[in-house]
Design a protein around this motif. Structure first.
Motif, PDB file in Angstrom:
ATOM      1  N   GLY A   7     -18.988 -28.614 -33.041  1.00 20.13           N
ATOM      2  CA  GLY A   7     -18.876 -27.868 -31.794  1.00 20.13           C
ATOM      3  C   GLY A   7     -19.708 -28.510 -30.701  1.00 20.13           C
ATOM      4  O   GLY A   7     -20.424 -29.494 -30.947  1.00 20.13           O
ATOM      5  N   SER A   8     -19.632 -27.954 -29.497  1.00 22.23           N
ATOM      6  CA  SER A   8     -20.288 -28.616 -28.359  1.00 22.23           C
ATOM      7  C   SER A   8     -21.013 -27.651 -27.427  1.00 22.23           C
ATOM      8  O   SER A   8     -21.434 -28.046 -26.345  1.00 22.23           O
ATOM      9  N   GLY A   9     -21.146 -26.395 -27.824  1.00 23.41           N
ATOM     10  CA  GLY A   9     -21.708 -25.415 -26.895  1.00 23.41           C
ATOM     11  C   GLY A   9     -23.184 -25.140 -27.120  1.00 23.41           C
ATOM     12  O   GLY A   9     -23.861 -25.804 -27.919  1.00 23.41           O
ATOM     13  N   ALA A  10     -23.685 -24.125 -26.393  1.00 16.27           N
ATOM     14  CA  ALA A  10     -25.085 -23.726 -26.539  1.00 16.27           C
ATOM     15  C   ALA A  10     -25.322 -23.136 -27.932  1.00 16.27           C
ATOM     16  O   ALA A  10     -26.415 -23.265 -28.488  1.00 16.27           O
ATOM     17  N   THR A  28     -20.925 -32.789 -33.863  1.00 17.68           N
ATOM     18  CA  THR A  28     -19.690 -33.398 -33.398  1.00 17.68           C
ATOM     19  C   THR A  28     -18.838 -32.384 -32.655  1.00 17.68           C
ATOM     20  O   THR A  28     -18.553 -31.351 -33.224  1.00 17.68           O
ATOM     21  N   PRO A  29     -18.453 -32.583 -31.379  1.00 17.41           N
ATOM     22  CA  PRO A  29     -18.877 -33.710 -30.562  1.00 17.41           C
ATOM     23  C   PRO A  29     -20.283 -33.517 -29.996  1.00 17.41           C
ATOM     24  O   PRO A  29     -20.808 -34.446 -29.396  1.00 17.41           O
ATOM     25  N   GLY A  30     -20.890 -32.353 -30.164  1.00 11.01           N
ATOM     26  CA  GLY A  30     -22.240 -32.131 -29.643  1.00 11.01           C
ATOM     27  C   GLY A  30     -22.277 -32.123 -28.129  1.00 11.01           C
ATOM     28  O   GLY A  30     -21.238 -31.959 -27.462  1.00 11.01           O
ATOM     29  N   ASN A  31     -23.470 -32.268 -27.583  1.00  9.95           N
ATOM     30  CA  ASN A  31     -23.631 -32.324 -26.118  1.00  9.95           C
ATOM     31  C   ASN A  31     -24.933 -33.052 -25.791  1.00  9.95           C
ATOM     32  O   ASN A  31     -25.712 -33.369 -26.707  1.00  9.95           O
ATOM     33  N   PRO A  32     -25.183 -33.349 -24.510  1.00  9.90           N
ATOM     34  CA  PRO A  32     -26.355 -34.178 -24.176  1.00  9.90           C
ATOM     35  C   PRO A  32     -27.700 -33.546 -24.555  1.00  9.90           C
ATOM     36  O   PRO A  32     -28.701 -34.254 -24.679  1.00  9.90           O
ATOM     37  N   GLY A  33     -27.722 -32.216 -24.767  1.00  7.96           N
ATOM     38  CA  GLY A  33     -28.993 -31.594 -25.163  1.00  7.96           C
ATOM     39  C   GLY A  33     -29.329 -31.864 -26.619  1.00  7.96           C
ATOM     40  O   GLY A  33     -30.488 -31.757 -27.035  1.00  7.96           O
ATOM     41  N   ILE A  34     -28.302 -32.177 -27.421  1.00  9.71           N
ATOM     42  CA  ILE A  34     -28.491 -32.374 -28.867  1.00  9.71           C
ATOM     43  C   ILE A  34     -28.801 -33.847 -29.085  1.00  9.71           C
ATOM     44  O   ILE A  34     -27.922 -34.656 -29.388  1.00  9.71           O
ATOM     45  N   ASP A  35     -30.043 -34.210 -28.895  1.00  2.40           N
ATOM     46  CA  ASP A  35     -30.402 -35.620 -28.901  1.00  2.40           C
ATOM     47  C   ASP A  35     -31.913 -35.727 -29.050  1.00  2.40           C
ATOM     48  O   ASP A  35     -32.644 -35.075 -28.318  1.00  2.40           O
ATOM     49  N   GLY A  36     -32.355 -36.511 -30.017  1.00  2.80           N
ATOM     50  CA  GLY A  36     -33.789 -36.795 -30.089  1.00  2.80           C
ATOM     51  C   GLY A  36     -34.436 -36.347 -31.380  1.00  2.80           C
ATOM     52  O   GLY A  36     -33.769 -35.920 -32.327  1.00  2.80           O
ATOM     53  N   ARG A  37     -35.764 -36.454 -31.392  1.00  2.00           N
ATOM     54  CA  ARG A  37     -36.545 -36.102 -32.571  1.00  2.00           C
ATOM     55  C   ARG A  37     -37.198 -34.749 -32.305  1.00  2.00           C
ATOM     56  O   ARG A  37     -37.708 -34.491 -31.223  1.00  2.00           O
ATOM     57  N   ALA A  45     -28.676 -35.496 -33.316  1.00  2.00           N
ATOM     58  CA  ALA A  45     -27.869 -36.453 -32.542  1.00  2.00           C
ATOM     59  C   ALA A  45     -26.447 -35.949 -32.401  1.00  2.00           C
ATOM     60  O   ALA A  45     -25.976 -35.165 -33.219  1.00  2.00           O
ATOM     61  N   SER A  46     -25.768 -36.402 -31.362  1.00  2.00           N
ATOM     62  CA  SER A  46     -24.353 -36.086 -31.162  1.00  2.00           C
ATOM     63  C   SER A  46     -23.513 -37.311 -31.476  1.00  2.00           C
ATOM     64  O   SER A  46     -23.957 -38.435 -31.276  1.00  2.00           O
ATOM     65  N   LEU A 359     -36.590 -22.202 -24.264  1.00  2.00           N
ATOM     66  CA  LEU A 359     -35.687 -23.189 -24.859  1.00  2.00           C
ATOM     67  C   LEU A 359     -34.461 -23.273 -23.976  1.00  2.00           C
ATOM     68  O   LEU A 359     -33.862 -22.242 -23.653  1.00  2.00           O
ATOM     69  N   VAL A 360     -34.097 -24.482 -23.569  1.00  2.00           N
ATOM     70  CA  VAL A 360     -32.898 -24.642 -22.736  1.00  2.00           C
ATOM     71  C   VAL A 360     -31.797 -25.248 -23.606  1.00  2.00           C
ATOM     72  O   VAL A 360     -31.896 -26.393 -24.038  1.00  2.00           O
ATOM     73  N   PHE A 361     -30.784 -24.442 -23.900  1.00  2.00           N
ATOM     74  CA  PHE A 361     -29.659 -24.927 -24.703  1.00  2.00           C
ATOM     75  C   PHE A 361     -28.528 -25.352 -23.770  1.00  2.00           C
ATOM     76  O   PHE A 361     -28.142 -24.608 -22.871  1.00  2.00           O
ATOM     77  N   HIS A 362     -27.978 -26.537 -24.025  1.00  2.00           N
ATOM     78  CA  HIS A 362     -26.865 -27.033 -23.212  1.00  2.00           C
ATOM     79  C   HIS A 362     -25.545 -26.471 -23.726  1.00  2.00           C
ATOM     80  O   HIS A 362     -25.370 -26.285 -24.929  1.00  2.00           O
TER      81      HIS A 362
END
Ligand code: AMP
Ligand code: GLY
Length: 426
Positions: A7-10, A28-37, A45-46, A359-362
């Motif tokens: 999914g790709s939502g908050a 998958t596909p994720g979003n730009p907020g789902i990234d990092g350690r 990661a997305s 917490l800011v969810f994209h």
């Protein structure tokens, strides 16, 4: 352990963040907020790869459409552990008629109803006219939360019924309808983890469905949520599990459905007790963004145990929630829900995200070619704040939201206000 979140939502961002406390996550596909350690040391990661091409130990499917479409069945056929029902169980959300048939057979308290298809307009009108109180007309098929009309006006209900059955307002999804009596009361969302037998309710949440403050304007996917809900105690949750969720699962088992995933009971708290509005076959959005930040015990092992058909195996047992309150406020694009306009530049996330307990969810965001964050969907962000109580959480959530900006941003200003007014001053 590696977990694939679909999914790709908050909601999927919140799931990834909570699972990331004890496992690596690929969305998958994720979003730009789902990234990092994450602070846990795990990675998030997305990937644009389809779920079938992602190697993982556990698959957690966020939205209803891939569930209704049989993604869980396809993954299980490859021997994968999946949190999410197969197409047979997902039909509870994919067809409102099936939901009402199951609820009736299971003896679950719900609104009086009947279902009609396009050749049955006369009978449908007669049933509608015979209802007392308000009228509810629903498309049988999925309509992204927008296929439901609730009105006190019989003429409006009849016109809506005719447009749905003719296929002009919702295409095929509306060529069969469910008509219901209107129930009155406060709504409640109860998200339950199940392995098909056992039921583990998560903390109750309240969702805000209309676009405008004061419950004005059209229905949306959800504009905000809070948890806990002061008026709802353990006894009420227990009675919903006993009278609504467990009888439904027993009915599904009799039909040969092995339901492993999230069963979300949408309830109306009526004068005669809780009654079922609908079941969703997945985590609620934005309820998940308010509920999971309060979860202290491990989400990954809970979901893995449900996917494996043995919730008793979850070392953590009953999930533990903190006493803190959570308030989630959605920032939506201009024109949402009817015709969202996207492409706006999103600013202020770094500032909002550094506020304590925030917490800011994209949801609908994308990075453009120059690396700038832009809006790409109807619901753009979901900002959650934790606080000692609802008043504190609410104040922080709105402080964080006021740091965020994109052109035409729509935010309700009354999320979690009602319970505070009901509790009186102080
Ligand atoms: P649903 O998609 O079935 O959850 O319906 C969307 C929204 O319509 C619900 O969250 C309720 O606010 C409202 N609704 C649906 N069915 C009823 C009903 N029988 N009585 C009152 N409100 C309803
Ligand atoms: N918040 C409503 C839903 O997830 O359907």
């Amino acid at each position: 352990m590696k977990v694939c979140v679909v999914g790709s939502g908050a909601r999927e961002h919140a799931l990834s963040w909570a699972i990331g406390r004890s496992a690596d996550v690929v969305a998958t596909p994720g979003n730009p907020g789902i990234d990092g350690r994450l602070p846990s040391g795990h990675t998030m990661a997305s990937t644009p790869a389809p779920p079938e091409e992602v190697e993982a130990d556990l698959y957690v499917i966020g939205p209803e459409a891939p569930l209704v479409d049989g993604l869980a069945d396809r993954l299980r056929a490859r021997g994968k552990a999946v949190f999410g029902p197969g197409a047979d169980g997902a039909a509870l959300e994919g067809s409102k008629r099936y939901l009402k048939q199951v609820a009736t057979r299971a003896g679950v308290p719900t609104a009086r109803w009947a279902s009609f298809s396009s050749g049955e307009l006369a009978q449908a009108r007669a049933f509608l006219a015979g209802l007392e109180g308000g009228y509810v007309v629903k498309t049988d098929g999925l309509a992204a939360g927008k296929g439901v009309l609730v009105t006190a006006d019989l003429d409006e209900a009849t016109a809506d019924l005719e447009a749905k059955l003719a296929g002009t307002s919702f295409g095929e999804a509306g060529r069969r309808v469910v008509i219901e009596e209107q129930m009155l009361g406060a709504e409640l969302s109860l998200l339950c983890v199940t392995d098909g037998q056992r039921v583990v309710p998560l903390a109750p949440a309240q969702d805000y469905k209309r676009i405008g403050s004061g419950d004005m304007g059209p229905n949306t996917g959800g504009m905000g949520a809070y948890s806990p809900v002061p008026a709802v105690d353990d006894a009420l949750v227990g009675s919903v599990v006993d009278r609504i969720v467990e009888p439904t699962l027993a009915c599904l088992r009799r039909d040969g459905v092995d339901y492993r995933g999230l069963l979300y009971a949408g309830l109306m708290l009526t004068a005669s007790g809780p009654r079922l509005i609908e079941f969703n076959v997945r985590f609620g959005d934005p309820e998940t963004e308010a509920v999971l930040p309060r979860l202290e015990s491990d989400l990954t092992s809970l979901l893995a145990a449900a996917a494996g058909g043995d919730l008793g195996a979850s070392g953590e047992g009953t999930p533990r929630f903190s006493a803190a309150a959570a308030v989630s406020v959605v920032a939506a694009a201009p024109g949402y829900p009817l015709a969202p306009r996207t492409g706006g530049l999103v600013r202020g996330l770094a500032e909002a995200g550094t506020l304590e307990g925030v917490l800011v969810f994209h949801a609908g965001t994308t990075l453009d070619g120059a690396g700038a964050l832009r809006t790409s969907g109807g619901r753009v962000l979901c900002v959650t704040a934790l606080g000692d109580d609802l008043a504190a959480a609410r104040a922080s959530a709105y402080r964080a939201v006021s740091a965020v900006h994109f052109e035409g941003m729509q935010v309700r200003d009354d999320i979690a206000l009602r319970p505070l007014l009901a509790l009186g001053p102080g």
